[in-house]
Design an enzyme around this catalytic site. Structure first.
Site, mmCIF file in Angstrom:
data_model
loop_
_atom_site.group_PDB
_atom_site.id
_atom_site.type_symbol
_atom_site.label_atom_id
_atom_site.label_comp_id
_atom_site.label_asym_id
_atom_site.label_seq_id
_atom_site.Cartn_x
_atom_site.Cartn_y
_atom_site.Cartn_z
ATOM 1 N N GLY A 1 20.301 0.125 45.861
ATOM 2 C CA GLY A 1 19.902 -1.028 46.647
ATOM 3 C C GLY A 1 19.104 -1.955 45.740
ATOM 4 O O GLY A 1 19.140 -1.827 44.504
ATOM 5 N N HIS B 1 10.993 -4.057 65.137
ATOM 6 C CA HIS B 1 11.216 -5.496 64.942
ATOM 7 C C HIS B 1 11.452 -6.161 66.290
ATOM 8 O O HIS B 1 12.254 -5.677 67.088
ATOM 9 C CB HIS B 1 12.435 -5.674 64.034
ATOM 10 N N ARG C 1 5.309 -8.972 63.417
ATOM 11 C CA ARG C 1 6.286 -8.182 64.176
ATOM 12 C C ARG C 1 5.664 -7.192 65.148
ATOM 13 O O ARG C 1 6.144 -7.027 66.263
ATOM 14 C CB ARG C 1 7.167 -7.420 63.193
ATOM 15 N N GLU D 1 11.767 0.864 49.754
ATOM 16 C CA GLU D 1 11.366 1.328 51.086
ATOM 17 C C GLU D 1 11.067 2.829 51.101
ATOM 18 O O GLU D 1 10.370 3.325 51.982
ATOM 19 C CB GLU D 1 12.471 0.979 52.097
ATOM 20 N N ARG E 1 4.662 -4.203 58.105
ATOM 21 C CA ARG E 1 5.159 -5.050 57.018
ATOM 22 C C ARG E 1 5.427 -6.455 57.534
ATOM 23 O O ARG E 1 6.037 -6.628 58.589
ATOM 24 C CB ARG E 1 6.461 -4.463 56.456
ATOM 25 N N LEU F 1 12.096 -7.090 50.498
ATOM 26 C CA LEU F 1 12.921 -7.458 49.341
ATOM 27 C C LEU F 1 12.007 -7.739 48.154
ATOM 28 O O LEU F 1 12.286 -7.353 47.013
ATOM 29 C CB LEU F 1 13.778 -8.687 49.668
HETATM 30 C C1 LIG Z 1 19.179 -5.702 59.305
HETATM 31 C C2 LIG Z 1 18.060 -5.780 58.312
HETATM 32 C C3 LIG Z 1 17.666 -6.997 57.818
HETATM 33 C C4 LIG Z 1 16.625 -7.080 56.891
HETATM 34 N N1 LIG Z 1 16.244 -8.305 56.424
HETATM 35 C C5 LIG Z 1 15.235 -8.378 55.517
HETATM 36 C C6 LIG Z 1 14.835 -9.641 55.006
HETATM 37 O O1 LIG Z 1 15.372 -10.693 55.348
HETATM 38 N N2 LIG Z 1 13.823 -9.651 54.105
HETATM 39 C C7 LIG Z 1 13.188 -8.524 53.676
HETATM 40 O O2 LIG Z 1 12.299 -8.608 52.838
HETATM 41 N N3 LIG Z 1 13.587 -7.316 54.146
HETATM 42 C C8 LIG Z 1 14.579 -7.222 55.045
HETATM 43 N N4 LIG Z 1 14.954 -5.994 55.517
HETATM 44 C C9 LIG Z 1 14.411 -4.774 54.901
HETATM 45 C C10 LIG Z 1 15.125 -4.533 53.566
HETATM 46 O O3 LIG Z 1 16.491 -4.867 53.684
HETATM 47 C C11 LIG Z 1 15.034 -3.095 53.077
HETATM 48 O O4 LIG Z 1 13.732 -2.626 53.207
HETATM 49 C C12 LIG Z 1 15.426 -3.018 51.618
HETATM 50 O O5 LIG Z 1 16.675 -3.630 51.397
HETATM 51 C C13 LIG Z 1 15.470 -1.572 51.133
HETATM 52 O O6 LIG Z 1 15.927 -1.566 49.807
HETATM 53 P P1 LIG Z 1 15.927 -0.245 48.956
HETATM 54 O O7 LIG Z 1 16.517 -0.600 47.640
HETATM 55 O O8 LIG Z 1 14.596 0.368 48.989
HETATM 56 O O9 LIG Z 1 16.921 0.752 49.740
HETATM 57 P P2 LIG Z 1 18.476 0.603 50.245
HETATM 58 O O10 LIG Z 1 18.988 -0.778 50.119
HETATM 59 O O11 LIG Z 1 18.474 1.255 51.566
HETATM 60 O O12 LIG Z 1 19.250 1.472 49.208
HETATM 61 C C14 LIG Z 1 19.218 2.872 49.208
HETATM 62 C C15 LIG Z 1 20.181 3.374 48.165
HETATM 63 O O13 LIG Z 1 19.970 4.761 47.992
HETATM 64 C C16 LIG Z 1 21.185 5.450 48.041
HETATM 65 N N5 LIG Z 1 20.875 6.779 48.565
HETATM 66 C C17 LIG Z 1 20.050 7.120 49.581
HETATM 67 N N6 LIG Z 1 19.938 8.449 49.681
HETATM 68 C C18 LIG Z 1 20.708 8.963 48.701
HETATM 69 C C19 LIG Z 1 21.012 10.275 48.291
HETATM 70 N N7 LIG Z 1 20.475 11.337 48.902
HETATM 71 N N8 LIG Z 1 21.857 10.428 47.262
HETATM 72 C C20 LIG Z 1 22.418 9.365 46.630
HETATM 73 N N9 LIG Z 1 22.150 8.099 46.973
HETATM 74 C C21 LIG Z 1 21.306 7.912 47.997
HETATM 75 C C22 LIG Z 1 22.094 4.613 48.908
HETATM 76 O O14 LIG Z 1 23.434 4.890 48.596
HETATM 77 C C23 LIG Z 1 21.659 3.216 48.466
HETATM 78 O O15 LIG Z 1 22.342 2.886 47.276
HETATM 79 C C24 LIG Z 1 15.976 -5.913 56.470
HETATM 80 C C25 LIG Z 1 16.358 -4.686 56.983
HETATM 81 C C26 LIG Z 1 17.381 -4.613 57.913
HETATM 82 C C27 LIG Z 1 17.712 -3.289 58.506
#
Ligand SMILES: Cc1cc2nc3c(=O)[nH]c(=O)nc-3n(C[C@H](O)[C@H](O)[C@H](O)COP(=O)(O)OP(=O)(O)OC[C@H]3O[C@@H](n4cnc5c(N)ncnc54)[C@H](O)[C@@H]3O)c2cc1C
Length: 637
Positions: free
Chosen positions: A42, A266, A330, A425, A435, A441
């Site tokens: 992500g 939310h 929120r 996250e 938050r 992001l």
């Molecule tokens: C609908 C929605 C809208 C949002 N809009 C916003 C916004 O406008 N602005 C903002 O700041 N935040 C927003 N958020 C929050 C934000 O999108 C997330 O908090 C953020 O994208 C999380 O990013 P991350 O890289 O931590 O995890 P993720 O994007 O969840 O990535 C997790 C990664 O880990 C991998 N993974 C997980 N477990 C395993 C495992 N056991 N083995 C192998 N791979 C694994 C997955 O395949 C993925 O690649 C939103 C959230 C939602 C639900």
């Protein structure tokens, strides 16, 4: 367990700069001698893997998705905050820091939040350089809009697809490194355990989701960027695959889990429509820039919204919080929605909904302008509800969306297990108990592009790292553990589907550890969760085999982990006898129904140590001190 937060000394403005200078560096020619595992692609994991590889480390990167681009981050809609002050409306690094500490209801570390605000400005430059198509003003400057809990416009966006565009930027950087050979990418591969050698995280065990092959990988350090655990509630706005497995299994290996009860609900999601729904859809907070939230003044008023005159509407956020109005944070906006629905003033068939109305904005700036700003969100709403939000107000209701809790990390983003780092996250983050919108992001990209590249170098340069190989007994034992677990799940051959257990658990959590909690409900949940878990292990039915693609098996492992994790979440919620941010204990509220913190007893991050499934975890406290933002009752009035 000792919690050493490693917050640098000195004035807050200089902590990160001084720390960067004081940390050890790895000489460029030595970087290629180190291997780093990054789990997750992500925004946090993708940016980290790309950057670590650009620096010269060997990176092994894992995702259970078929492509790094499928990470849940792609769903982020509304935007990303940065203290650029392009609007000249009074923003600054200090103000973003202040808003975030206050927004989190004083349950975050000041030093981390200040660093986040400082780095926010670099993130935008980085992403623009990658070609992320942020919205622009007519004159060419990047445009901004407002998000909750702020009185300035500091949110950068790409229509309602900001996460997707940012992820494409990180993905391009990652793929460049994959092509160069710096990153070896493993898709369709789920991490199922962390391997410790001499107390340090030295690798992981994975399962190939297509063939079922269980493998072990060795490295010098491990980075988890595996996202949030909101799906413990079954219904949430998270991608269906988001889960807690990676961090939960690391917790079982010894990493402390912090503030697991801090969940964000939310306020603007499409309301639940039926018992068999499996997913909830967010309507971005950005919509509250122009949409006005209201319900009828009279309970039980069933008239169509257009037939209710203005004088008979209650724009409750504008009434209760005149300074922030529809852009109240929120946690506060969600509770206010619940309150009016509890009073019988909710709208829609179930009565669990409030209006988000664009009529005034359309009249003021025209439908075209609104379409330009939110077109794809309006389209999404119409496809799901079959109602045209340009003509009738949207109906929205709070839903589980984000988890502020996660693995405890120090200032260097390292857990209590040496060598195990957590980003995005998945860590307990900089957001305290609530938050602010558009800050996830920002945090994920700050962690991945700008923090871990420094701090992991310090770890690699300082730790004594013997050579390890995946043939060692520690790796083989962990592999056997994963294989046994898989066989056990397949062998139960019971009568209930995995989803039925997950749905049952979700309902318990939503009822008793959701938007409002109390001691009696939490105790009830703590009685019920072990019963559901016990039945799961006796009566779940996981069809198919472990030698082929088997989504029921994948889900079963994740739900089994949720069933253990949920107990910790409720234990944390029960022990925190105060209300703060998204953690609202009904027993602790001000006379006008706001969250009542108890700073004398609870101004700490609660980090829990695992002591076995079903055994009471041990609480460790990281005291939080506030030198810059005075601890006060949060007010958005
Ligand atoms: C609908 C929605 C809208 C949002 N809009 C916003 C916004 O406008 N602005 C903002 O700041 N935040 C927003 N958020 C929050 C934000 O999108 C997330 O908090 C953020 O994208 C999380 O990013 P991350 O890289 O931590 O995890 P993720 O994007 O969840 O990535 C997790 C990664 O880990 C991998 N993974 C997980 N477990 C395993 C495992 N056991 N083995 C192998 N791979 C694994 C997955 O395949 C993925 O690649 C939103 C959230 C939602 C639900």
């Amino acid at each position: 367990m000792e919690l050493r937060s490693r917050i640098p000394s000195g004035p807050i403005e200089g902590k990160w700069d001084n720390h960067r200078f004081e940390m050890k560096l790895v000489n460029p020619a030595n970087k290629r001698k180190f291997t780093v595992i990054v789990v997750g692609t992500g925004l946090a994991g993708g940016s980290a893997a790309a950057t670590l590889s650009e620096l010269g480390y060997n990176v092994l990167c894992f995702s259970f998705h078929d492509s790094p681009r499928r990470a849940h981050s792609i769903a982020a809609q509304g935007g990303i905050n940065a203290a650029k002050n392009y609007q000249n409306d009074g923003d600054s690094i200090y103000r973003l820091f202040y808003d975030t500490v206050k927004g989190g209801d004083f349950r975050a570390r000041e030093a981390n939040v200040y660093r986040l605000a400082q780095i926010s400005v670099n993130i935008i430059d980085q992403c623009v350089a990658q070609g992320v198509p942020f919205a622009r003003e007519y004159a060419g400057l990047l445009a901004n809009r407002s998000f909750g809990g702020a009185q300035v416009s500091r949110t950068f966006y790409a229509r309602g697809q900001t996460g997707q565009q940012l992820l494409l930027g990180a993905y391009q950087a990652l793929e460049k490194e994959v092509a160069r050979g710096g990153v070896k990418m493993f898709t369709h591969t789920e991490m199922l355990d962390v391997v410790l050698v001499d107390g340090k995280a030295r690798g992981i065990v994975t399962r190939d989701l297509r063939t079922g092959a269980i493998e072990a990988y060795a490295a010098d350090a491990v980075v988890l960027a595996t996202g949030g655990y909101g799906n413990a509630f079954y219904l949430s706005t998270n991608a269906k695959n988001s889960n807690a497995t990676a961090i939960w299994r690391a917790h079982k290996r010894g990493a402390a889990f912090a503030n697991p009860c801090f969940t964000q609900i939310h306020p603007t999601c499409i309301p639940v429509a039926g018992d068999y729904q499996s997913k909830l859809t967010l309507m971005s907070e950005s919509l509250r820039n122009d949409g006005r939230v209201w319900v009828p003044k009279k309970a039980g008023d069933k008239r169509a919204p257009g037939d209710i005159p203005d004088a008979e509407r209650d724009y409750y956020l504008e009434r209760k919080y005149p300074s922030y109005g529809n852009l109240s944070p929120r946690d506060i906006a969600s509770r206010a929605a619940k309150e009016v629905c509890d009073e019988g003033r909710g709208v829609g068939e179930t009565g669990r909904g409030v209006y988000l109305d664009f009529a005034d904005a359309i009249q003021r700036v025209g439908e075209d302008r609104i379409r330009e700003r939110y077109g794809n969100l309006f389209e999404m709403y119409e496809r799901i509800t079959d109602e045209n939000p340009y003509k009738v107000p949207m109906r929205i209701y709070p839903a589980v969306h984000y988890t502020m809790g996660g693995l405890w990390v120090d200032y260097n983003l390292m857990t209590t297990l040496p060598g195990l780092h957590v980003l995005g996250e998945a860590n307990f983050s900089d957001h305290g108990a609530n938050r602010l919108g558009a800050s996830a992001l920002m945090q994920g990209l700050a962690d991945g592009y700008f923090i871990i590249p420094y701090t992991i170098g310090d770890y690699l340069a300082s730790a004594k790292l013997e050579k390890v190989s995946a043939d060692q007994p520690e790796f083989q034992a962990a592999k056997r553990g994963v294989a046994d677990n898989t066989k056990q799940l397949l062998g139960i051959d019971g009568k209930r589907t995995v989803d039925s257990f997950h749905r049952e658990l979700g309902l318990v959590l939503w009822e008793d550890c959701g938007m409002a909690r109390n001691a009696a409900g939490l105790k009830r949940a703590l009685g019920r969760i072990p019963e559901i878990r016990e039945e799961f292990w006796k009566n779940v039915n996981v069809p198919g085999s472990d030698a082929e693609l088997n989504q029921a098996l994948e889900k079963a492992g994740r739900v089994a982990d949720f069933l253990e994790f949920a107990e910790l979440m409720c234990t944390d919620a029960l022990h925190r006898e105060e209300s703060c941010g998204g953690h609202f204990r009904e027993e602790y509220q001000t006379p006008d129904g706001e969250a009542q913190r108890d700073d004398s007893r609870f101004a700490y991050a609660a980090a829990w140590e695992f002591r076995g499934v079903g055994n009471s975890p041990v609480l460790c406290k990281e005291p939080l001190t506030f030198e810059y933002v005075a601890l006060t009752q949060r007010s958005y009035k």
